[in-house]
Design a protein around this motif. Structure first.
Motif, PDB file in Angstrom:
ATOM      1  N   GLN A   1       0.837  -1.202   0.000  1.00  0.00           N
ATOM      2  CA  GLN A   1       0.000   0.000   0.000  1.00  0.00           C
ATOM      3  C   GLN A   1       0.876   1.258   0.000  1.00  0.00           C
ATOM      4  OE1 GLN A   1      -2.693   0.275   3.309  1.00  0.00           O
ATOM      5  NE2 GLN A   1      -3.879   1.913   2.358  1.00  0.00           N
ATOM      6  N   ALA A   2       1.958   1.233   0.757  1.00  0.00           N
ATOM      7  CA  ALA A   2       2.873   2.382   0.786  1.00  0.00           C
ATOM      8  C   ALA A   2       3.540   2.582  -0.575  1.00  0.00           C
ATOM      9  CB  ALA A   2       3.920   2.183   1.871  1.00  0.00           C
ATOM     10  N   ARG A   3       3.925   1.474  -1.222  1.00  0.00           N
ATOM     11  CA  ARG A   3       4.546   1.592  -2.554  1.00  0.00           C
ATOM     12  C   ARG A   3       3.555   2.115  -3.590  1.00  0.00           C
ATOM     13  NH1 ARG A   3       8.995  -0.490  -4.485  1.00  0.00           N
ATOM     14  NH2 ARG A   3       7.992  -1.465  -6.273  1.00  0.00           N
ATOM     15  N   VAL A   4       2.300   1.665  -3.519  1.00  0.00           N
ATOM     16  CA  VAL A   4       1.282   2.158  -4.455  1.00  0.00           C
ATOM     17  C   VAL A   4       1.038   3.645  -4.230  1.00  0.00           C
ATOM     18  CG1 VAL A   4      -1.164   2.011  -5.081  1.00  0.00           C
ATOM     19  CG2 VAL A   4       0.177  -0.076  -4.835  1.00  0.00           C
ATOM     20  N   LEU A   5       0.969   4.057  -2.983  1.00  0.00           N
ATOM     21  CA  LEU A   5       0.780   5.473  -2.677  1.00  0.00           C
ATOM     22  C   LEU A   5       1.954   6.300  -3.186  1.00  0.00           C
ATOM     23  CD1 LEU A   5      -0.939   7.658  -1.356  1.00  0.00           C
ATOM     24  CD2 LEU A   5       0.246   7.181   0.789  1.00  0.00           C
ATOM     25  N   ALA A   6       3.153   5.812  -2.990  1.00  0.00           N
ATOM     26  CA  ALA A   6       4.340   6.506  -3.504  1.00  0.00           C
ATOM     27  C   ALA A   6       4.310   6.574  -5.022  1.00  0.00           C
ATOM     28  CB  ALA A   6       5.602   5.800  -3.022  1.00  0.00           C
ATOM     29  N   PHE A   7       3.860   5.496  -5.662  1.00  0.00           N
ATOM     30  CA  PHE A   7       3.758   5.472  -7.125  1.00  0.00           C
ATOM     31  C   PHE A   7       2.740   6.496  -7.608  1.00  0.00           C
ATOM     32  CE2 PHE A   7       2.135   3.983 -11.178  1.00  0.00           C
ATOM     33  CZ  PHE A   7       3.305   3.710 -11.872  1.00  0.00           C
ATOM     34  N   LEU A   8       1.598   6.582  -6.936  1.00  0.00           N
ATOM     35  CA  LEU A   8       0.565   7.541  -7.336  1.00  0.00           C
ATOM     36  C   LEU A   8       1.064   8.979  -7.191  1.00  0.00           C
ATOM     37  CD1 LEU A   8      -2.624   5.869  -5.816  1.00  0.00           C
ATOM     38  CD2 LEU A   8      -1.955   5.980  -8.227  1.00  0.00           C
ATOM     39  N   LYS A   9       1.758   9.261  -6.091  1.00  0.00           N
ATOM     40  CA  LYS A   9       2.313  10.608  -5.901  1.00  0.00           C
ATOM     41  C   LYS A   9       3.368  10.913  -6.967  1.00  0.00           C
ATOM     42  CE  LYS A   9       1.510  11.022  -0.943  1.00  0.00           C
ATOM     43  NZ  LYS A   9       2.166  11.111   0.388  1.00  0.00           N
ATOM     44  N   ALA A  10       4.202   9.931  -7.259  1.00  0.00           N
ATOM     45  CA  ALA A  10       5.234  10.120  -8.279  1.00  0.00           C
ATOM     46  C   ALA A  10       4.620  10.331  -9.656  1.00  0.00           C
ATOM     47  CB  ALA A  10       6.184   8.924  -8.296  1.00  0.00           C
ATOM     48  N   SER A  11       3.543   9.600  -9.953  1.00  0.00           N
ATOM     49  CA  SER A  11       2.899   9.773 -11.260  1.00  0.00           C
ATOM     50  C   SER A  11       2.249  11.146 -11.365  1.00  0.00           C
ATOM     51  CB  SER A  11       1.886   8.659 -11.512  1.00  0.00           C
ATOM     52  OG  SER A  11       0.840   8.710 -10.578  1.00  0.00           O
ATOM     53  N   GLU A  12       1.675  11.632 -10.282  1.00  0.00           N
ATOM     54  CA  GLU A  12       1.083  12.977 -10.297  1.00  0.00           C
ATOM     55  C   GLU A  12       2.161  14.034 -10.545  1.00  0.00           C
ATOM     56  OE1 GLU A  12      -1.132  16.028  -7.224  1.00  0.00           O
ATOM     57  OE2 GLU A  12      -1.236  13.879  -6.829  1.00  0.00           O
ATOM     58  N   ARG A  13       3.290  13.911  -9.866  1.00  0.00           N
ATOM     59  CA  ARG A  13       4.382  14.866 -10.074  1.00  0.00           C
ATOM     60  C   ARG A  13       4.943  14.759 -11.492  1.00  0.00           C
ATOM     61  NH1 ARG A  13       5.833  13.106  -4.971  1.00  0.00           N
ATOM     62  NH2 ARG A  13       7.480  11.806  -5.829  1.00  0.00           N
ATOM     63  N   ALA A  14       5.039  13.547 -11.998  1.00  0.00           N
ATOM     64  CA  ALA A  14       5.579  13.351 -13.344  1.00  0.00           C
ATOM     65  C   ALA A  14       4.684  13.982 -14.401  1.00  0.00           C
ATOM     66  CB  ALA A  14       5.770  11.863 -13.622  1.00  0.00           C
ATOM     67  N   VAL A  15       3.369  13.819 -14.257  1.00  0.00           N
ATOM     68  CA  VAL A  15       2.443  14.436 -15.225  1.00  0.00           C
ATOM     69  C   VAL A  15       2.532  15.956 -15.129  1.00  0.00           C
ATOM     70  CG1 VAL A  15       0.004  14.760 -15.794  1.00  0.00           C
ATOM     71  CG2 VAL A  15       0.874  12.473 -15.344  1.00  0.00           C
ATOM     72  N   ARG A  16       2.602  16.472 -13.907  1.00  0.00           N
ATOM     73  CA  ARG A  16       2.713  17.922 -13.730  1.00  0.00           C
ATOM     74  C   ARG A  16       4.014  18.431 -14.346  1.00  0.00           C
ATOM     75  NH1 ARG A  16       3.601  18.896  -8.265  1.00  0.00           N
ATOM     76  NH2 ARG A  16       1.867  17.506  -7.929  1.00  0.00           N
ATOM     77  N   GLU A  17       5.096  17.697 -14.156  1.00  0.00           N
ATOM     78  CA  GLU A  17       6.393  18.067 -14.712  1.00  0.00           C
ATOM     79  C   GLU A  17       6.371  18.031 -16.241  1.00  0.00           C
ATOM     80  OE1 GLU A  17      10.224  15.434 -14.748  1.00  0.00           O
ATOM     81  OE2 GLU A  17      10.050  16.357 -12.758  1.00  0.00           O
ATOM     82  N   MET A  18       5.671  17.056 -16.795  1.00  0.00           N
ATOM     83  CA  MET A  18       5.578  16.948 -18.255  1.00  0.00           C
ATOM     84  C   MET A  18       4.790  18.107 -18.856  1.00  0.00           C
ATOM     85  SD  MET A  18       4.899  12.893 -18.859  1.00  0.00           S
ATOM     86  CE  MET A  18       4.662  13.057 -20.627  1.00  0.00           C
ATOM     87  N   GLY A  19       3.874  18.671 -18.083  1.00  0.00           N
ATOM     88  CA  GLY A  19       3.021  19.728 -18.600  1.00  0.00           C
ATOM     89  C   GLY A  19       3.619  21.108 -18.468  1.00  0.00           C
ATOM     90  N   THR A  20       4.910  21.229 -18.674  1.00  0.00           N
ATOM     91  CA  THR A  20       5.570  22.528 -18.625  1.00  0.00           C
ATOM     92  C   THR A  20       6.061  22.911 -20.012  1.00  0.00           C
ATOM     93  OG1 THR A  20       7.669  21.487 -18.051  1.00  0.00           O
ATOM     94  CG2 THR A  20       6.299  22.238 -16.217  1.00  0.00           C
ATOM     95  N   ASP A  21       6.523  24.125 -20.135  1.00  0.00           N
ATOM     96  CA  ASP A  21       7.090  24.642 -21.389  1.00  0.00           C
ATOM     97  C   ASP A  21       6.106  24.566 -22.557  1.00  0.00           C
ATOM     98  OD1 ASP A  21       9.486  25.206 -20.097  1.00  0.00           O
ATOM     99  OD2 ASP A  21      10.276  23.204 -20.479  1.00  0.00           O
ATOM    100  N   GLY A  22       4.852  24.869 -22.283  1.00  0.00           N
ATOM    101  CA  GLY A  22       3.861  24.921 -23.344  1.00  0.00           C
ATOM    102  C   GLY A  22       3.332  23.581 -23.803  1.00  0.00           C
ATOM    103  N   ARG A  23       3.653  22.537 -23.082  1.00  0.00           N
ATOM    104  CA  ARG A  23       3.162  21.212 -23.464  1.00  0.00           C
ATOM    105  C   ARG A  23       1.892  20.911 -22.676  1.00  0.00           C
ATOM    106  NH1 ARG A  23       6.562  15.655 -23.886  1.00  0.00           N
ATOM    107  NH2 ARG A  23       7.246  16.207 -21.816  1.00  0.00           N
ATOM    108  N   ILE A  24       0.913  20.401 -23.372  1.00  0.00           N
ATOM    109  CA  ILE A  24      -0.362  20.036 -22.769  1.00  0.00           C
ATOM    110  C   ILE A  24      -0.435  18.515 -22.731  1.00  0.00           C
ATOM    111  CG2 ILE A  24      -2.860  20.136 -23.024  1.00  0.00           C
ATOM    112  CD1 ILE A  24      -2.409  22.791 -24.566  1.00  0.00           C
ATOM    113  N   VAL A  25      -0.663  17.981 -21.530  1.00  0.00           N
ATOM    114  CA  VAL A  25      -0.715  16.533 -21.343  1.00  0.00           C
ATOM    115  C   VAL A  25      -2.166  16.133 -21.138  1.00  0.00           C
ATOM    116  CG1 VAL A  25       0.065  14.589 -19.952  1.00  0.00           C
ATOM    117  CG2 VAL A  25       1.572  16.550 -20.299  1.00  0.00           C
ATOM    118  N   LEU A  26      -2.672  15.281 -22.020  1.00  0.00           N
ATOM    119  CA  LEU A  26      -4.030  14.772 -21.912  1.00  0.00           C
ATOM    120  C   LEU A  26      -3.985  13.303 -21.515  1.00  0.00           C
ATOM    121  CD1 LEU A  26      -5.524  16.225 -25.225  1.00  0.00           C
ATOM    122  CD2 LEU A  26      -5.716  17.186 -22.929  1.00  0.00           C
TER     123      LEU A  26
END
Length: 128
Positions: free
Chosen positions: A72-97
């Motif tokens: 459960q802790a690893r899944v939670l860490a994965f979900l937080k990491a995926s949220e940060r990764a999507v947010r990071e990808m959506g920079t510099d004029g890039r739109i992530v759908l």
């Protein structure tokens, strides 16, 4: 009597003024267009298969047979990491759908990049 009609002559000065106004207007419009193109970053739209990525990780955790709290802790860490990764990808004029939410058509798929970023986020969390 002979009818000698003269063709109307053009007022050369008026013609030059009209041409000058059109040239200045065209130059101003062109300058405004160039300024807009240079000042606004190009937007690039990409999609990611987020639900598929998360479900693959959760399935792997379920099959791993670890302690439920640790999983459960690893899944939670994965979900937080995926949220940060999507947010990071959506920079510099890039739109992530999220690919599952839209009919993407010819939009590039950046799921592999998302996975790499998630792994990097998880590795950063593990190292003190």
């Amino acid at each position: 009597m002979t009818d000698t009609r003269k063709l109307p002559t053009f007022n050369r000065a008026l013609l030059l003024k009209i041409a000058g106004v059109l040239a200045i207007t065209g130059a101003l419009l062109w300058a405004a267009w160039v300024s807009r193109e240079l000042s606004e970053p190009r937007q690039k739209i990409v999609t990611v298969r987020l639900a598929e990525t998360i479900s693959t990780f959760v399935d792997a955790e379920a099959r791993d047979g670890r302690d439920p709290e640790a999983s459960q802790a690893r899944v939670l860490a994965f979900l937080k990491a995926s949220e940060r990764a999507v947010r990071e990808m959506g920079t510099d004029g890039r739109i992530v759908l999220v690919g599952e939410a839209v009919l993407a058509g010819g939009v590039p798929d950046a799921t592999d990049e998302l996975r790499v970023r998630i792994i990097r986020q998880l590795e950063q969390e593990e190292t003190p």
